[in-house]
Design a protein around this motif. Sequence first.
Motif, PDB file in Angstrom:
ATOM      1  N   LEU A 110       0.738  -1.154   0.095  1.00  0.00           N
ATOM      2  CA  LEU A 110       0.049  -0.005  -0.119  1.00  0.00           C
ATOM      3  C   LEU A 110       0.871   1.403  -0.030  1.00  0.00           C
ATOM      4  O   LEU A 110       1.845   1.313   0.754  1.00  0.00           O
ATOM      5  CB  LEU A 110      -0.863   0.147   1.250  1.00  0.00           C
ATOM      6  N   PRO A 111       0.439   2.162  -0.717  1.00  0.00           N
ATOM      7  CA  PRO A 111       1.220   3.624  -0.601  1.00  0.00           C
ATOM      8  C   PRO A 111       1.052   4.133   0.803  1.00  0.00           C
ATOM      9  O   PRO A 111       0.190   4.315   1.295  1.00  0.00           O
ATOM     10  CB  PRO A 111       0.569   4.205  -1.783  1.00  0.00           C
ATOM     11  N   VAL A 112       2.126   5.060   1.107  1.00  0.00           N
ATOM     12  CA  VAL A 112       2.178   5.849   2.146  1.00  0.00           C
ATOM     13  C   VAL A 112       2.424   7.011   1.780  1.00  0.00           C
ATOM     14  O   VAL A 112       3.303   7.446   1.109  1.00  0.00           O
ATOM     15  CB  VAL A 112       3.223   5.203   3.108  1.00  0.00           C
ATOM     16  N   ASP A 113       1.630   8.115   2.333  1.00  0.00           N
ATOM     17  CA  ASP A 113       1.619   9.608   1.823  1.00  0.00           C
ATOM     18  C   ASP A 113       3.166  10.056   2.547  1.00  0.00           C
ATOM     19  O   ASP A 113       3.120   9.803   3.811  1.00  0.00           O
ATOM     20  CB  ASP A 113       0.631  10.364   2.453  1.00  0.00           C
ATOM     21  N   PRO A 114       3.445  10.801   2.062  1.00  0.00           N
ATOM     22  CA  PRO A 114       4.625  11.781   2.159  1.00  0.00           C
ATOM     23  C   PRO A 114       4.168  12.754   3.455  1.00  0.00           C
ATOM     24  O   PRO A 114       3.050  13.065   3.455  1.00  0.00           O
ATOM     25  CB  PRO A 114       5.300  12.619   1.062  1.00  0.00           C
ATOM     26  N   ALA A 115       5.041  12.944   4.564  1.00  0.00           N
ATOM     27  CA  ALA A 115       4.605  13.917   5.382  1.00  0.00           C
ATOM     28  C   ALA A 115       5.853  14.399   6.222  1.00  0.00           C
ATOM     29  O   ALA A 115       7.074  13.657   6.147  1.00  0.00           O
ATOM     30  CB  ALA A 115       3.680  13.264   6.446  1.00  0.00           C
ATOM     31  N   ARG A 116       5.913  15.396   6.928  1.00  0.00           N
ATOM     32  CA  ARG A 116       7.041  15.928   7.708  1.00  0.00           C
ATOM     33  C   ARG A 116       7.441  14.743   8.663  1.00  0.00           C
ATOM     34  O   ARG A 116       6.642  14.074   9.253  1.00  0.00           O
ATOM     35  CB  ARG A 116       6.617  16.897   8.529  1.00  0.00           C
ATOM     36  N   GLY A 117       8.879  14.749   8.673  1.00  0.00           N
ATOM     37  CA  GLY A 117       9.144  13.497   9.823  1.00  0.00           C
ATOM     38  C   GLY A 117       9.313  12.131   8.885  1.00  0.00           C
ATOM     39  O   GLY A 117       9.866  11.152   9.720  1.00  0.00           O
ATOM     40  N   ARG A 118       9.139  11.844   7.765  1.00  0.00           N
ATOM     41  CA  ARG A 118       9.147  10.720   7.111  1.00  0.00           C
ATOM     42  C   ARG A 118      10.071  10.805   6.079  1.00  0.00           C
ATOM     43  O   ARG A 118      10.294  11.783   5.248  1.00  0.00           O
ATOM     44  CB  ARG A 118       7.596  10.324   6.425  1.00  0.00           C
ATOM     45  N   THR A 119      11.032   9.658   5.837  1.00  0.00           N
ATOM     46  CA  THR A 119      11.937   9.599   4.939  1.00  0.00           C
ATOM     47  C   THR A 119      11.781   8.148   4.079  1.00  0.00           C
ATOM     48  O   THR A 119      11.143   7.359   4.632  1.00  0.00           O
ATOM     49  CB  THR A 119      13.416   9.426   5.574  1.00  0.00           C
ATOM     50  N   PHE A 120      11.732   8.255   2.670  1.00  0.00           N
ATOM     51  CA  PHE A 120      11.365   7.243   1.979  1.00  0.00           C
ATOM     52  C   PHE A 120      12.626   6.404   1.343  1.00  0.00           C
ATOM     53  O   PHE A 120      13.517   7.147   0.887  1.00  0.00           O
ATOM     54  CB  PHE A 120      10.416   7.609   0.703  1.00  0.00           C
ATOM     55  N   ALA A 121      12.491   5.185   1.038  1.00  0.00           N
ATOM     56  CA  ALA A 121      13.487   4.480   0.571  1.00  0.00           C
ATOM     57  C   ALA A 121      12.626   3.393  -0.277  1.00  0.00           C
ATOM     58  O   ALA A 121      11.672   2.808   0.280  1.00  0.00           O
ATOM     59  CB  ALA A 121      14.409   3.629   1.516  1.00  0.00           C
ATOM     60  N   ARG A 122      13.303   3.066  -1.418  1.00  0.00           N
ATOM     61  CA  ARG A 122      12.731   2.134  -2.348  1.00  0.00           C
ATOM     62  C   ARG A 122      12.864   0.749  -1.630  1.00  0.00           C
ATOM     63  O   ARG A 122      12.063  -0.226  -2.061  1.00  0.00           O
ATOM     64  CB  ARG A 122      13.208   2.008  -3.777  1.00  0.00           C
ATOM     65  N   SER A 123      14.071   0.565  -1.002  1.00  0.00           N
ATOM     66  CA  SER A 123      14.425  -0.799  -0.454  1.00  0.00           C
ATOM     67  C   SER A 123      15.213  -0.736   0.668  1.00  0.00           C
ATOM     68  O   SER A 123      15.933   0.169   0.877  1.00  0.00           O
ATOM     69  CB  SER A 123      15.224  -1.464  -1.551  1.00  0.00           C
TER      70      SER A 123
END
Length: 91
Positions: free
Chosen positions: A57-70
């Motif tokens: 499921l997708p996770v929405d961007p927000a302050r305090g969140r960092t995204f990595a593909r793997s």
Amino acid sequence: MPAVAAELTGSFHCKIDAGAPPPPGPASACVAVEDSPDGTASAHAAGCAVLVVPSLLPVDPARGRTFARSLEEVDLGVLSDCLRRPEASGS
């Protein structure tokens, strides 16, 4: 990079046992690694920095969140950067 992911995962499992009390210190000093919207929201609400590695499921961007593909692209530098971002709570 698979060795880095294995090292981080192995280190985590050595330090945290089910039912063990949480480490001392504020939640803002922790990075939660999550893959779902609900887990991300929970860690975010607790005041943790969140490293999001989305799964189904997708996770929405927000302050305090960092995204990595793997987790293969995550190292100690990425985790340190997570803690330097604005606090997750209150956003």
